[in-house]
Structure formats: C-alpha cells, structure tokens
Design an enzyme around this catalytic site. Sequence first.
Site, short mmCIF file in Angstrom:
data_model
loop_
_atom_site.label_atom_id
_atom_site.label_comp_id
_atom_site.label_asym_id
_atom_site.label_seq_id
_atom_site.Cartn_x
_atom_site.Cartn_y
_atom_site.Cartn_z
N SER A 60 0.81 -1.22 0.00
CA SER A 60 0.00 0.00 0.00
C SER A 60 0.83 1.27 0.00
O SER A 60 0.29 2.36 -0.17
CB SER A 60 -0.93 0.01 1.22
OG SER A 60 -0.18 -0.03 2.42
N TYR A 61 2.14 1.16 0.19
CA TYR A 61 2.98 2.35 0.19
C TYR A 61 3.23 2.82 -1.24
O TYR A 61 3.94 2.16 -2.01
CB TYR A 61 4.32 2.08 0.88
CG TYR A 61 4.24 1.75 2.35
CD1 TYR A 61 3.09 2.00 3.10
CD2 TYR A 61 5.33 1.18 3.01
CE1 TYR A 61 3.03 1.68 4.44
CE2 TYR A 61 5.28 0.87 4.36
CZ TYR A 61 4.12 1.12 5.07
OH TYR A 61 4.06 0.80 6.40
N GLN A 62 2.63 3.95 -1.58
CA GLN A 62 2.80 4.55 -2.91
C GLN A 62 2.48 3.54 -4.02
O GLN A 62 3.24 3.38 -4.98
CB GLN A 62 4.20 5.14 -3.09
CG GLN A 62 4.46 6.40 -2.31
CD GLN A 62 4.45 6.19 -0.80
OE1 GLN A 62 3.49 6.55 -0.12
NE2 GLN A 62 5.52 5.61 -0.27
#
Length: 345
Positions: A60-62
């Site tokens: 979900s990070y970037q």
Amino acid sequence: MKYTKLGNSELSVSRICMGCMGFGDAKNGQHSWTLDEGSSREIIKRGLELGVNFFDTAISYQSGTSEQYVGRALRDFARRDEVVVATKFIPRTPQEIQEGVTGQQHIERMLEASLRNLGMDYVDLYIYHMWDYNTPIYDIMEGLNNAVKAGKVRYIGISNAYAYQLAKANAIAEQHGFAKFVSVQGHYNLIFREEEREMAKLCAEENIAMTPYSALAGGRLSKRPGETSKRLEEDSYAKGKYDAAAQQDAEIIARAAELADGHHVSMTEVSLAWLLAKVTAPVTGATKLHHIEGAARAVELELSPQELAYLEEPYVPHRLVGVMAQNTAASANEKHVWSAGSQKI
C-alpha cells in the site's frame, strides 16, 4: 549494529528496522514527502553499510512503488540471504467481497503482486497490515499458512491489532496446525505507550517480537521545541495522531532533549534508546541519511533505569488514534467472523 532473533523465528534481525514508507513515487501515494528512487537507494545503501539488515515496506505504500524501489536496491547492494525483507497486505476490498473472493485467494493475489514488485521469490516476513472485520480470521490464517507451505513466505506477522486479536489468531493457528504470528507491528513510542496495557505483556509471555512503527512519533521525538521540518508541517496523518496531545507530550519531549544534552547525543538516539529497552526492533523511517545514521547510533546508547523512569514519569494515558481508532469503531460492529462459514471458534 547489534542483532537478535525475531520472536519465535530463526530470523536474525538488526536492532533497527528500516521503515520504507518514505520511499516511492509521490504521484502514486498520499504523502508529498516521499523520496524518489535515487534518494531512496542512497539511504538503503547507507543502512546496509551501517549493518541494518531488516527492511519493512508494504504493497500500500505509494501503490507498490516502495516495494519496487526497495527490491531493486537490495538486489544491487546486498545478497538476498543477507537481508530480512518484510512487506504487508491490506484487507479485501468491497469489490472483492462482492465478487466472492475469499481471504485465501486475496492473500495469494496480494503476495504475488508484492513478489513481482520486489523482484523476489519469497519474503522473510509477511504482515497482516490491519484487521479485516469482513473476513473470517480462519481464512486469513489458512491463506498465510498456504503461503508458508508454498515457500513464498518464511514467517508471518501482524500489525495494528489488539492483544485479544493476536491471541485469538494464534490460538486458531495452533488448533489447526497453521503458522503462527511471530511479530507484531503496533503504534508505540515514548509519547504513545498504550501498547503497554496488554500487548507488551502478551508478547513477553509468548516471545512474540515487537517491531513498533512511528518510533519517533513522526519526527516529534527527534525535534526540539520550535524545530520543524517539511514532514512535520505536511504530514496530516501524523498531525491527526499527535497534535491533540501535544501539550501533555511536551514535558516528555523536553526531558528527552535534556538527556540528549547530558549524553552529548541527538534526541533521536535518546528516544530510540528508550524504545530499544522495550522492544525487539523499532521500525525507523528514514528520508535523510542522518535519520538512519542516528538510528544506528542509538543501538550503542544504554540509558540507566533512572533515566528510563525519568522519561516515563510524565506520561498520561492517550486516546487511540490512527488505524487503531478505526479498529475501535469497527470492533464495535464486529460480526464475530472468527472462522470459515458459520462455525465459531
């Protein structure tokens, strides 16, 4: 750098885990302060030089670009068997639920996407990023166990959970012969100590590693009163977590600064030294070289029992914030989907 075992696993991890949420294409994320690939690689390389072998990211990070940056850097700068890579998966989407995608299928899809992003055949630690109140926990544990049996995951961890949820999940895993959670990544630092109520006690009894995030409270535990930074000014999520309690936290921050002066070290070193006395390996975000350098130095700083008590004395209870506040609302409406089908465990 010092190293330790990650809970009930055979993974040898550095006492500092590099948090990689700050890496990734800002156009694909919600944070404007994330680093481009060149800057991310520089920090990852410096971390490796300092002995950091534990790296934490998430799909979900970037939009997965953090995983991509981390994977490419580690392939270029380290041998695969010399590093411990952790990533996380998010709950099923409403669309997946509507389409009847099971928890097992969801985990398989998420893991395959993360492995592609990382350019790896397996991850050392696969983390359940936040509790999914719409998916039976049996399905989650079976899906994770399938990944372990397939050799694509070595161990599993959990994040943003209550102690009762971790205990229940591991009890189900034990009952069915599934892999159990060996670590928990919760919100824990010098100005937010609510994990000490129950989670820390459970982890101590069960030898579950604590690898807390927000180790420096979004930079608040590394800045003296009046100091600021781009992230402090622009990180609205961290503001939501900490601004409401800023007045009551100010005395603790001032004491950290006082001890830093006494030891001739940075506030980062004092704040992390306190946390290192409590947990296995704090997840420390780094968006500048001096961030990871200060974190590495903290491993060498040992605070006395009197100093630890001095830092802790002004603390007052805090309300739950961030993901755990969302969990509180969700658990109030929980449908008790503990196991597959209608059976309850």
